[in-house]
Each structure stands twice: as structure tokens, then as C-alpha cells.
Design an enzyme around this catalytic site. Structure first.
Site, PDB file in Angstrom:
ATOM      1  N   GLY A   1       4.337  31.498 -47.965  1.00 49.29           N
ATOM      2  CA  GLY A   1       5.008  32.626 -48.613  1.00 49.29           C
ATOM      3  C   GLY A   1       4.256  33.935 -48.470  1.00 49.29           C
ATOM      4  N   SER A   2       2.965  33.875 -48.147  1.00 49.52           N
ATOM      5  CA  SER A   2       2.209  35.106 -47.917  1.00 49.52           C
ATOM      6  C   SER A   2       2.332  35.574 -46.475  1.00 49.52           C
ATOM      7  CB  SER A   2       0.727  34.884 -48.261  1.00 49.52           C
ATOM      8  OG  SER A   2       0.565  34.724 -49.650  1.00 49.52           O
TER       9      SER A   2
ATOM     10  N   SER B   1      -3.063  36.602 -49.050  1.00 47.98           N
ATOM     11  CA  SER B   1      -2.908  35.337 -49.779  1.00 47.98           C
ATOM     12  C   SER B   1      -2.582  35.703 -51.217  1.00 47.98           C
ATOM     13  CB  SER B   1      -4.193  34.509 -49.736  1.00 47.98           C
ATOM     14  OG  SER B   1      -4.093  33.435 -50.664  1.00 47.98           O
TER      15      SER B   1
ATOM     16  N   SER C   1      -2.363  33.905 -53.916  1.00 49.35           N
ATOM     17  CA  SER C   1      -3.303  33.328 -54.882  1.00 49.35           C
ATOM     18  C   SER C   1      -4.732  33.772 -54.610  1.00 49.35           C
ATOM     19  CB  SER C   1      -3.242  31.792 -54.809  1.00 49.35           C
ATOM     20  OG  SER C   1      -3.665  31.365 -53.519  1.00 49.35           O
TER      21      SER C   1
ATOM     22  N   THR D   1      -6.222  30.296 -50.729  1.00 51.05           N
ATOM     23  CA  THR D   1      -5.725  29.405 -49.669  1.00 51.05           C
ATOM     24  C   THR D   1      -6.800  29.131 -48.632  1.00 51.05           C
ATOM     25  OG1 THR D   1      -3.488  30.103 -50.069  1.00 51.05           O
ATOM     26  CG2 THR D   1      -3.924  29.197 -47.893  1.00 51.05           C
TER      27      THR D   1
ATOM     28  N   ARG E   1       5.985  32.790 -53.033  1.00 60.67           N
ATOM     29  CA  ARG E   1       7.230  33.159 -52.353  1.00 60.67           C
ATOM     30  C   ARG E   1       8.064  34.136 -53.159  1.00 60.67           C
ATOM     31  NH1 ARG E   1       7.586  28.266 -54.702  1.00 60.67           N
ATOM     32  NH2 ARG E   1       9.493  27.599 -55.765  1.00 60.67           N
TER      33      ARG E   1
ATOM     34  N   GLU F   1      11.474  25.097 -50.437  1.00 59.17           N
ATOM     35  CA  GLU F   1      10.672  25.220 -51.661  1.00 59.17           C
ATOM     36  C   GLU F   1      11.509  25.398 -52.920  1.00 59.17           C
ATOM     37  OE1 GLU F   1       6.947  27.491 -51.349  1.00 59.17           O
ATOM     38  OE2 GLU F   1       7.438  27.779 -49.252  1.00 59.17           O
TER      39      GLU F   1
ATOM     40  N   HIS G   1      19.036  27.986 -24.986  1.00 55.17           N
ATOM     41  CA  HIS G   1      18.313  27.406 -23.851  1.00 55.17           C
ATOM     42  C   HIS G   1      17.651  26.072 -24.204  1.00 55.17           C
ATOM     43  CE1 HIS G   1      18.930  31.097 -21.488  1.00 55.17           C
ATOM     44  NE2 HIS G   1      18.788  31.704 -22.650  1.00 55.17           N
TER      45      HIS G   1
ATOM     46  N   LYS H   1      -2.750  20.529 -51.463  1.00 56.20           N
ATOM     47  CA  LYS H   1      -3.912  21.417 -51.687  1.00 56.20           C
ATOM     48  C   LYS H   1      -4.981  20.696 -52.511  1.00 56.20           C
ATOM     49  CE  LYS H   1      -1.683  25.934 -51.184  1.00 56.20           C
ATOM     50  NZ  LYS H   1      -1.236  27.188 -51.778  1.00 56.20           N
TER      51      LYS H   1
HETATM   52  O1  PA5 Z   1       5.321  29.379 -51.118  1.00 55.21           O
HETATM   53  C1  PA5 Z   1       4.266  28.819 -51.361  1.00 55.21           C
HETATM   54  O2  PA5 Z   1       3.900  28.489 -52.502  1.00 55.21           O
HETATM   55  C2  PA5 Z   1       3.336  28.504 -50.227  1.00 55.21           C
HETATM   56  O3  PA5 Z   1       3.969  28.617 -48.996  1.00 55.21           O
HETATM   57  C3  PA5 Z   1       2.106  29.418 -50.316  1.00 55.21           C
HETATM   58  O4  PA5 Z   1       2.492  30.750 -50.052  1.00 55.21           O
HETATM   59  C4  PA5 Z   1       1.036  28.943 -49.344  1.00 55.21           C
HETATM   60  O5  PA5 Z   1       0.615  27.655 -49.709  1.00 55.21           O
HETATM   61  C5  PA5 Z   1      -0.165  29.865 -49.296  1.00 55.21           C
HETATM   62  O6  PA5 Z   1      -0.592  30.200 -50.595  1.00 55.21           O
HETATM   63  P1  PA5 Z   1      -0.918  31.722 -50.895  1.00 55.21           P
HETATM   64  O7  PA5 Z   1       0.377  32.449 -50.651  1.00 55.21           O
HETATM   65  O8  PA5 Z   1      -1.336  31.771 -52.312  1.00 55.21           O
HETATM   66  O9  PA5 Z   1      -1.986  32.113 -49.953  1.00 55.21           O
END
Ligand code: PA5
Length: 352
Positions: free
Chosen positions: A58-59, A100, A102, A105, A149, A235, A251, A346
Site C-alpha cells: 500500500g505504500s 513506508s 508504518s 517494513t 492502503r 485486502e 500478446h 510479518k
Molecule cells: O496494505 C497493506 O497493509 C500492505 O500492503 C502494506 O502497505 C505493506 O505490508 C507495507 O507496509 P507499510 O506500508 O507500512 O510499509
């Protein structure tokens, strides 16, 4: 009455309020942009060879979306890396943006550490965590307390501000303003109070429920948007989904539509259109639909971006996908917020 039109059941289905956060995307974008553009971001003295972004999940998608939106005006190459390792060309002259949400990561921390050691100019975009302590340069902080996200607007606003402030692309201000307005109107049309027959996100969620969404970007600019739809179905909707992009998919992926009906028939295709595709691109999509796709999968849905600018078109599709994925979770009787599988992996990687 469908659960999607029953407000009390919707509240119970979403105890952490993911839908409210998604609907706040337009205001979050405007707020994030205003804050990030107002604060000077120190630029390295030496000429920039390229910008490398590092991040996961999500980052990472924030940098992908920024890159696709700015692709036609970027003055330096932009490379997105989803890995713990960085390529050997990263060093003095590189700008590295480590994103990131959080700040915790594993892969992003490792890649950011390697980038710092290489002599690159490293910035962080984060709500805190170890990343904020690791990076000696600028740390652009975004509000905490969200799922990564659900913080996309904040991460994207900060990313765009780096490019705009440093003159690596044009000013994004007018595009951000337009996108926030277009998204606000779309959020009103797709809100939970709008009944399913008049609500495009609810209708699409109903069509996709029980299927594997195959999300196809109508062109390269929308590739990260298709990826975002796929990951939001994963998610929020807790379901499998795939993504691909025209014209590349004609293709290879198109051959897969010839799989047995019990396999291909589980898919429902969603084709994302920006609204500015040229005649050849639209013809290719039409030919692909009629020469194989429509006969193979359970349904084919086309959705178009809104607005005049590229950013509005991209982000209106992002918002529609985000909402669809939350409504899909409700239909499946699943809380959209927790991502137990990600947390478990994780944790497993932290265990001795
Ligand atoms: O959507 C999510 O929770 C994950 O895809 C996180 O984004 C991913 O695990 C990475 O964590 P962070 O965005 O805190 O770096």
C-alpha cells in the site's frame, strides 16, 4: 433489501470504518497536498541522475501512481523498487524516496539503509516508526492510525510535492485541485446512502461477488490503477484477483482466455478506461472483447475515469475501485479492515 442498502447492517459490517476512510480520500488528498507543498523540502546540491522510490504494498503504489501521472513530463527517470535490495547504480546523484506508512517494513528499511550507505540523497515518507529515525534527511510525516492502503492520499500528496517543489515535473496544483473536486462528486454518488440501482460501486460489487476479478488497464498510464484495484480486492474484499494492461495483455493473457470454461468462467473482467484512449487503443480493446474475452469469462465490465486532467481520471478510478472492494467485503460478510495474513507473515519473519 441487499445489505448494501441497509445502513445498520453496514455499520455492523465495518467496525473500524474503512468505508468512511475511503470516502474521505478527496479531502485527504487536498489536505496532504496543501501541507506538503507548503513546507520546503531541501533539494540536494548535485545534479540528479534519477529518482528511485522504494516501498512495499500500500505504500509502494503511491509512487507508481505518481510516476504514471507524471510520465509525460518527468525530467529525470523514475524507478520504483519493491525489494530489500537496491541496484548498484544507486549512489551519489540518486534521490531515493523511501515510503513506508508504518515505517516498520523489513524490505523498505533494508533498502533505505543500503541507499543511505551508498551516498544517495534519501527522503522518507512515513507516519513514524524506525524509518523516521533511520533517514538522516527530510522525513515527510503523514497522519498515523490508518491501514497503509487507506493512507494512499497522504502518501501520494507528499510524493507529488517532492516532484513539484524540485521542478522535476510541472506544478501539480491545478490537477490536484481538480482531482479533489471530481473525487468529491464521485464519493457523493457512491456513498452508502445511494441505493444499489443508482450506485455504480455497489452495482459493480454485486456483479463481481463470487467471481475472481481480472482487472485490465486500458493503457499503460492506468497500470498502477489496475494493480491498486487488484490489491484492494485482496485486502478489503479478501478475495483473489488479477490485473494486466492493454495492449500488452493482447500478446499473452488473451491466450489464457482459452482455458477450460470451469477455470476462465470464474473470472469477471473489469476494463479500466481513462477516457482519453485513442481510436487504435479502443479498437484493440473491442477486438479483444469480441474475439475471446466475452466468450470466456463470466462478465465484462467497463468503467471510465472522470475529469479533464490525467490525475483526476486516474484517481477517480482508484476511488471507484476502493469503494467497490469495500462493498464487496460487505456482500461477503467480511470486515474490510483487518489483514490477518499480512500480519501473520510479518510476525513470522520477526520470530526468532
Ligand atoms: O496494505 C497493506 O497493509 C500492505 O500492503 C502494506 O502497505 C505493506 O505490508 C507495507 O507496509 P507499510 O506500508 O507500512 O510499509
Amino acid at each position: 433489501m441487499t445489505i448494501l442498502d441497509d445502513p445498520s447492517r453496514l455499520r455492523a459490517a465495518d467496525p473500524s470504518g474503512m468505508l468512511g476512510t475511503v470516502l474521505a480520500f478527496p479531502s485527504q488528498l487536498a489536505e496532504a497536498w496543501a501541507q506538503a507543498i507548503a513546507r520546503p523540502i531541501p533539494r540536494p546540491a548535485e545534479p540528479l541522475a534519477h529518482v528511485v522510490t522504494i516501498g512495499m504494498g500500500g505504500s509502494a503504489i503511491a509512487a507508481d501512481l505518481a510516476g504514471a501521472y507524471l510520465a509525460q513530463e518527468l525530467r529525470v527517470p523514475l524507478i520504483t523498487i519493491r525489494d530489500a535490495r537496491i541496484p548498484p547504480y544507486v549512489g551519489p546523484g540518486s534521490v531515493v524516496i523511501a515510503t513506508s506508512y508504518s515505517g516498520e517494513t523489513e524490505e523498505t528499511l533494508a533498502a533505505a539503509g543500503a541507499a543511505i550507505a551508498s551516498g544517495a540523497h534519501v527522503l522518507a515518507i512515513t507516519s513514524g516508526g524506525r524509518l523516521a529515525d533511520l533517514v538522516p534527511g527530510t522525513v515527510l510525516r503523514v497522519p498515523g492510525g490508518l491501514q497503509p492502503r487507506a493512507a494512499l492520499a497522504y502518501l501520494l500528496g507528499a510524493t507529488l510535492a517532492v516532484f513539484a517543489q524540485w521542478g522535476l515535473a510541472g506544478s501539480c496544483a491545478a490537477d490536484v485541485d481538480e482531482a479533489a473536486a471530481v473525487l468529491g462528486a464521485l464519493a457523493a454518488e457512491t456513498a452508502p446512502s445511494i441505493p444499489a440501482p443508482r450506485n455504480p460501486a455497489k452495482r459493480l460489487a454485486e456483479s463481481l461477488c463470487g467471481r475472481i476479478p481480472a482487472v485490465y488497464a486500458g493503457g499503460a498510464t492506468l497500470a498502477p490503477v489496475a494493480r491498486r484495484w487488484k490489491t484492494q480486492f485482496n485486502e478489503n474484499g479478501k478475495t483473489l484477483a488479477t490485473w494486466d494492461v492493454f495492449p500488452e495483455l493482447t500478446h499473452n493473457e488473451a491466450v489464457g482466455w482459452g482455458a477450460s470454461p470451469d477455470l476462465a468462467g470464474r473470472l469477471a473482467a473489469v476494463i479500466l478506461l481513462a477516457g482519453d484512449e485513442d481510436a487504435r487503443a479502443l479498437r484493440r480493446i473491442r477486438v479483444a472483447r469480441t474475439s475471446g474475452l466475452e466468450g470466456a469469462v463470466a462478465g465484462v465490465h467497463e468503467v471510465s475515469g472522470r475529469g479533464a486532467g490525467r490525475l483526476a481520471r486516474m484517481l477517480s478510478l482508484v476511488l471507484l475501485g476502493d469503494l467497490t472492494s469495500v462493498y464487496l467485503a460487505y456482500l461477503r460478510g467480511i470486515d474490510p479492515t483487518p489483514v490477518v495474513a499480512i500480519d501473520r507473515i510479518k510476525q513470522g519473519m520477526r520470530d526468532p
